[in-house]
Design an enzyme around this catalytic site. Structure first.
Site, PDB file in Angstrom:
ATOM      1  N   CYS A 193      -0.259   4.346   2.418  1.00  0.00           N
ATOM      2  CA  CYS A 193      -0.282   4.201   3.879  1.00  0.00           C
ATOM      3  C   CYS A 193       0.066   2.764   4.224  1.00  0.00           C
ATOM      4  O   CYS A 193       1.167   2.339   3.977  1.00  0.00           O
ATOM      5  CB  CYS A 193      -1.633   4.626   4.443  1.00  0.00           C
ATOM      6  N   SER A 194      -0.869   2.029   4.741  1.00  0.00           N
ATOM      7  CA  SER A 194      -0.613   0.616   5.031  1.00  0.00           C
ATOM      8  C   SER A 194      -1.907  -0.184   4.977  1.00  0.00           C
ATOM      9  O   SER A 194      -2.134  -1.049   5.808  1.00  0.00           O
ATOM     10  CB  SER A 194       0.065   0.466   6.395  1.00  0.00           C
ATOM     11  N   CYS A 195      -2.769   0.111   3.998  1.00  0.00           N
ATOM     12  CA  CYS A 195      -4.013  -0.642   3.831  1.00  0.00           C
ATOM     13  C   CYS A 195      -3.680  -2.123   3.645  1.00  0.00           C
ATOM     14  O   CYS A 195      -2.765  -2.480   2.904  1.00  0.00           O
ATOM     15  CB  CYS A 195      -4.797  -0.115   2.634  1.00  0.00           C
ATOM     16  N   CYS A 207       0.886  -1.157   0.000  1.00  0.00           N
ATOM     17  CA  CYS A 207       0.000   0.000   0.000  1.00  0.00           C
ATOM     18  C   CYS A 207       0.924   1.207   0.000  1.00  0.00           C
ATOM     19  O   CYS A 207       1.532   1.537   1.024  1.00  0.00           O
ATOM     20  CB  CYS A 207      -0.922   0.030   1.217  1.00  0.00           C
TER      21      CYS A 207
END
Length: 196
Positions: free
Chosen positions: A107-109, A104
């Site tokens: 962000c960090s999806c 991602c």
């Protein structure tokens, strides 16, 4: 690959968003806590491993999973619901000729319910930027060396869409049942940074 991610920056941004939603009357602290608890309750790579093991042993399920993962998940008692809205899941299959890896970049999806909490390196800026530019080298740093003839696709998650890798079934596992196969699957295999 290791590295720290700027958790304080992300946490500040998330808290600002939460405060805006609360101030606007869209949601309350209790509701946010309930959503988080719901997402994390039962969140584990064991869920993703169960999906993979079923796909390895049931060709019909595998076909349905690859065509429409959200519709197939209830067959193993799972879903992508749990937040404000259902997230779209796409399962991508590794083959001898094609390898998939997840990231991602913004962000960090990440599909927490199926893979458990994300590893710290997944959230790191180094991983997020480098795996898109040079996936083969990043995978080698994880100990996964792929031949030059293997095509690599990097799948970029978003707030609406999540991905999960269907790893290749290891050779010599024909006699294993679903439960035994599921124990072979790792979180890294489900992300695509390791073979199973």
């Amino acid at each position: 690959m290791s590295g720290e991610h700027a958790s304080s920056t992300v946490a500040v941004r998330v808290r600002r968003l939460e405060e805006r939603l609360i101030a606007a009357g869209v949601v309350g602290d209790d509701q946010l806590d309930a959503i988080l608890t719901g997402v994390l309750n039962g969140a584990s790579p064991v869920n993703g491993a169960r999906i993979v093991a079923r796909a390895w042993t049931d060709p019909g399920f595998r076909e349905r999973l690859l065509a429409d993962a959200n519709a197939a998940l209830p067959e193993v008692g799972l879903s992508m619901a749990g937040g404000i809205q259902e997230q779209r899941l796409k399962v991508v299959e590794n083959t001898a000729e094609h390898h998939n890896v997840l990231v991602c970049t913004l962000c960090s999806c990440y599909p927490i319910g199926l893979l458990g909490p994300s590893p710290s390196w997944y959230k790191s800026e180094a991983y997020r930027s480098r795996v898109v530019r040079d996936p083969r080298s990043v995978l080698q740093e994880f100990g996964l060396t792929l031949g030059d003839d293997v095509r690599i696709t990097v799948w970029d998650s978003s707030a609406e869409s999540r991905y999960m890798v269907l790893p290749r079934r290891p050779e010599g596992t024909d006699g294993l049942d679903e439960e035994a196969l599921a124990r072979l699957v790792t979180r890294e295999g489900l992300i695509g940074t390791a073979a199973v």
